[in-house]
Design a protein around this motif. Structure first.
Motif, short mmCIF file in Angstrom:
data_model
loop_
_atom_site.label_atom_id
_atom_site.label_comp_id
_atom_site.label_asym_id
_atom_site.label_seq_id
_atom_site.Cartn_x
_atom_site.Cartn_y
_atom_site.Cartn_z
N PRO B 38 0.81 -1.23 0.00
CA PRO B 38 0.00 0.00 0.00
C PRO B 38 0.85 1.28 0.00
CG PRO B 38 -0.23 -1.24 2.07
CD PRO B 38 0.64 -2.05 1.18
N ASN B 39 0.20 2.41 -0.20
CA ASN B 39 0.88 3.70 -0.18
C ASN B 39 1.62 3.86 1.15
OD1 ASN B 39 -1.84 4.66 -1.95
ND2 ASN B 39 0.17 5.24 -2.68
N GLY B 40 2.84 4.34 1.07
CA GLY B 40 3.61 4.59 2.29
C GLY B 40 4.21 3.33 2.90
N GLY B 42 6.82 1.76 2.03
CA GLY B 42 8.28 1.83 2.09
C GLY B 42 8.97 1.33 0.83
N LYS B 43 8.21 1.19 -0.26
CA LYS B 43 8.77 0.67 -1.50
C LYS B 43 9.82 1.60 -2.09
CE LYS B 43 4.66 0.65 -3.39
NZ LYS B 43 3.83 1.20 -2.29
N SER B 44 9.46 2.88 -2.22
CA SER B 44 10.42 3.83 -2.80
C SER B 44 11.63 4.00 -1.89
CB SER B 44 9.75 5.18 -3.03
OG SER B 44 8.71 5.05 -3.97
N THR B 45 11.39 3.96 -0.59
CA THR B 45 12.51 4.08 0.34
C THR B 45 13.46 2.90 0.17
OG1 THR B 45 11.05 5.21 1.89
CG2 THR B 45 13.12 4.38 2.77
N LEU B 46 12.90 1.71 0.00
CA LEU B 46 13.73 0.53 -0.23
C LEU B 46 14.57 0.70 -1.50
CD1 LEU B 46 14.43 -2.29 0.76
CD2 LEU B 46 12.47 -3.19 -0.50
N1 LIG Z 1 13.03 11.55 3.02
C1 LIG Z 1 12.07 11.21 3.89
N2 LIG Z 1 11.93 11.84 5.09
C2 LIG Z 1 10.98 11.50 5.97
N3 LIG Z 1 10.09 10.53 5.76
C3 LIG Z 1 10.15 9.84 4.60
C4 LIG Z 1 11.14 10.15 3.61
N4 LIG Z 1 10.95 9.31 2.56
C5 LIG Z 1 9.90 8.54 2.90
N5 LIG Z 1 9.42 8.84 4.11
C6 LIG Z 1 8.31 8.17 4.81
O1 LIG Z 1 8.54 6.80 4.74
C7 LIG Z 1 7.34 6.07 4.52
C8 LIG Z 1 7.47 5.22 3.29
O2 LIG Z 1 7.46 6.04 2.12
P1 LIG Z 1 7.73 5.50 0.66
O3 LIG Z 1 7.79 6.65 -0.24
O4 LIG Z 1 8.89 4.60 0.68
O5 LIG Z 1 6.41 4.66 0.39
P2 LIG Z 1 5.96 3.93 -0.94
O6 LIG Z 1 5.72 2.52 -0.58
O7 LIG Z 1 6.87 4.21 -2.05
O8 LIG Z 1 4.54 4.61 -1.18
P3 LIG Z 1 3.81 5.02 -2.57
O9 LIG Z 1 3.15 3.78 -3.06
O10 LIG Z 1 2.80 6.03 -2.14
O11 LIG Z 1 4.83 5.53 -3.48
C9 LIG Z 1 6.24 7.11 4.43
O12 LIG Z 1 5.63 7.20 5.69
C10 LIG Z 1 6.98 8.38 4.11
O13 LIG Z 1 6.30 9.49 4.63
#
Ligand SMILES: Nc1ncnc2c1ncn2[C@@H]1O[C@H](COP(=O)(O)OP(=O)(O)OP(=O)(O)O)[C@@H](O)[C@H]1O
Ligand SMILES: [Mg+2]
Lengths: 337, 242
Positions: B38-40, B42-46
């Motif tokens: 789901p959104n948030g 952590g995929k993009s962070t990974l």
């Molecule tokens: N640079 C940052 N500073 C602070 N919080 C962050 C940062 N990058 C991501 N986050 C937080 O980390 C969590 C994971 O975010 P991420 O972007 O990895 O999600 P995602 O799975 O890619 O979501 P989406 O499907 O919406 O793209 C979120 O709660 C986001 O707010």
């Protein structure tokens, strides 16, 4: 999955103005006119303005490598100018080393200063970066003022006005004009080379998007440092030439926000990140600023800055791509289509 | 074959939130790994951790058996990992082909060589007609394709796609899905983050599902579509794969 779009802008362009990395007839005509001005020796009263226009075009081009190509907007470039001017002059006065050599030593030391500035400001962007460059030049200026044993302090340094080729002091202004034109062509050549090189592309990438550049394997800090060093070195060369022409270094002028601002102004007016931009900018602004300076005199010191700052705002508002951009639009305009 | 990428107990927190929480998985050469959540989640962070944009707070990352934890983004790019940005990051003042050339320089040092590789890659993703257009004139859908072209022009061993389908029409999704499916055969291993589930579930050889920073399931798409944890956290209801 292809959707047709109108012929791209670049293919519609008429090659009057130089395309990145290529030489156009527009540039050749400009060069021929410039050479003509030097060789013919016409208008002795204008020679000052002409040779200063060449010098400042070169300086604007040097600034543009950092400011226009790498996106490092600096208001501290007079520090490099001063370092170049002081180095060649001190080497000449103290060690009797010819400015023909001293210039390159000055360029090298200016490059070191440039690298230091780039590294200090590694993490700064936008206004924070700009203010830091301003502060950096101020530190260098105060250093120069206080290191009197080397720089002559507030009194500055004077070069004996004895014409000699080895001493790079000339009796005729035409010779100086040729020297300054040589400098202009030199920096222009480097700029064109940059445009047609991988390194030049790296700078565009770093300017436009750090993260993307990094993801493509470009080291942004390395690119920024190299760009600033190159820009500083070329600015230092201009500083040495300036010293050889005026034969006097006034520490409050050669390292000053006013001068730094002028370097940035020329490409901004002419067209940031283009080779022809700083040249057009200088050919327009330098005569104008000399005119204003001589007419307003000391009574209104600095007023000329106010006047062309105003001009700059107008240009930014109506011709954001500078004179080069405005001319480009003009050449694209076809009356019968 | 030896493991291409190994992520070992990797975590990353921002202040109080733990965006990636003790995640481990491995990718074999030739895989097309789907990464959903789901959104948030952590995929993009990974992706940012693997690509060296951010250092992990804990854990290790190995590529080709070599530890690359904490490496800088440009060094990661040079060893053969390419990525796209979820929010496109074009070089706005450059043309489309120049955008791609900057990636091609990794393999082709000359301007002419890089231009050729860039043009070929643009044709691959259907952007050939836009080659000379300024990047800032492209729509979001086209910018996504530009991201893909830039990543592939690096001739990577591993590519990380972060939502390259968002904003595409169903027809375009179909074409792009077919294109991505063909990459492993060209020697490019793929990790693919996508919310367009029917596209990714149909194409991926294996899936990893994460939720709130944690890996909650891993396996074949058909199995994931019925996995109770995945259904609860993300799908809402069981998915029937055509
Ligand atoms: N640079 C940052 N500073 C602070 N919080 C962050 C940062 N990058 C991501 N986050 C937080 O980390 C969590 C994971 O975010 P991420 O972007 O990895 O999600 P995602 O799975 O890619 O979501 P989406 O499907 O919406 O793209 C979120 O709660 C986001 O707010
Ligand atoms: Mg994301």
């Amino acid at each position: 999955m292809s959707i047709a779009i109108p012929a791209s802008i670049s293919s519609r362009r008429i090659p009057v103005l130089p395309k990145r990395g290529q030489i156009s007839w527009f540039e050749i005509v400009l060069l021929v006119i410039s050479l003509g001005l030097v060789v013919s020796g016409i208008a002795p009263s204008l020679q000052d303005v002409i040779l200063l226009s060449f010098l400042f075009a070169g300086l604007g081009l040097a600034w543009n490598i950092a400011g226009g190509y790498a996106g490092l907007i600096s208001f501290g470039h007079s520090a490099f100018f001063g370092v170049g001017a002081y180095t060649s002059t001190i080497l000449l006065l103290r060690y009797d080393i010819s400015p023909w050599i001293g210039i390159w030593v000055g360029a090298l030391i200016a490059a070191v200063f440039g690298s230091i500035l780039a590294l200090i400001c590694a993490r700064l962007r936008g206004p924070f970066f700009i203010l830091s460059t301003l502060a950096f030049a101020e530190v260098v200026r105060i250093g120069a003022l206080n290191w009197s044993s080397l720089t002559g302090g507030p009194e500055g340094l004077s070069i004996p006005p004895m014409a000699s080729l080895a001493g790079m002091v000339f009796a005729s202004k035409a010779t100086y004009a040729a020297l300054m034109l040589g400098y202009l062509v030199f920096v222009y050549g480097i700029t064109k080379g940059l445009e047609a090189s991988r390194f030049g592309y790296y700078l565009f990438a770093i300017r436009d998007n750090d993260d993307a550049a990094s993801a493509a394997g470009v080291n942004p800090l390395l690119g920024r440092t190299a760009a600033m060093a190159l820009s500083a070195a070329l600015t230092g060369v201009g500083g040495s030439l300036f010293a050889q022409y005026f034969l006097y270094l006034d520490p409050t002028y050669v390292i000053s926000p006013e001068l730094s601002f002028q370097f940035a102004l020329l490409p901004a007016v002419g067209g940031l990140g283009t080779a022809i931009g700083p040249v057009l900018g200088s050919f327009l602004i330098t005569p104008l600023s000399e005119l204003l300076r001589s007419h307003l005199g000391n009574a209104a010191a600095g007023l000329h800055l106010v006047i062309y700052s105003f001009g700059l705002i107008v240009v930014m508002l109506y011709f954001p791509a500078g004179l080069a951009g405005a001319l480009n639009k003009l050449t694209r305009w076809k009356p019968f289509s | 074959m030896s493991t291409l990428l190994e992520v070992r107990h990797v975590s990353r927190s921002f202040h109080t939130t733990t965006a990636v929480d003790d995640i481990s998985f491995a990718v074999q050469p030739g895989e097309l790994l789907g990464l959903i959540g789901p959104n948030g989640a952590g995929k993009s962070t990974l992706f940012n951790l693997i690509a060296g944009v951010l250092p992990p707070s804990a854990g290790q990352i190995l590529f080709d058996g070599k530890p690359v934890t904490g490496w800088k983004s440009h060094d990661i790019a040079r060893i053969g990992i390419a990525r796209t940005f979820q929010i496109p990051k074009p070089y706005r003042q450059l043309s489309v082909v120049e955008n791609v050339m900057l990636s091609a320089f990794l393999r082709e040092k000359s301007l002419a060589g890089a231009r050729k590789l860039a043009e070929t890659t643009l044709a691959d993703v259907g952007l050939a007609d836009y080659s000379g257009a300024p990047a800032n004139s492209l729509t979001v859908g086209l910018l996504k394709r530009l991201e893909v072209a830039r990543a592939l022009a690096m001739r990577p061993k591993l590519v990380l796609f972060d939502e390259i389908m968002a904003g595409l029409t169903p027809t375009e999704v179909g074409v792009m899905t077919g294109f991505v499916a063909g990459l492993p055969a060209r020697g490019i291993t793929v990790i693919w983050v996508e919310h367009v589930l029917y596209a990714i579930m149909k194409t991926a050889t294996r899936m990893v599902v994460i939720n709130r920073g944690k890996l909650i399931a891993e396996g074949a798409p058909a199995v994931m579509a019925r996995d109770p944890a995945v259904v609860k956290a993300y799908l809402g209801e069981e998915m029937v794969l055509a």
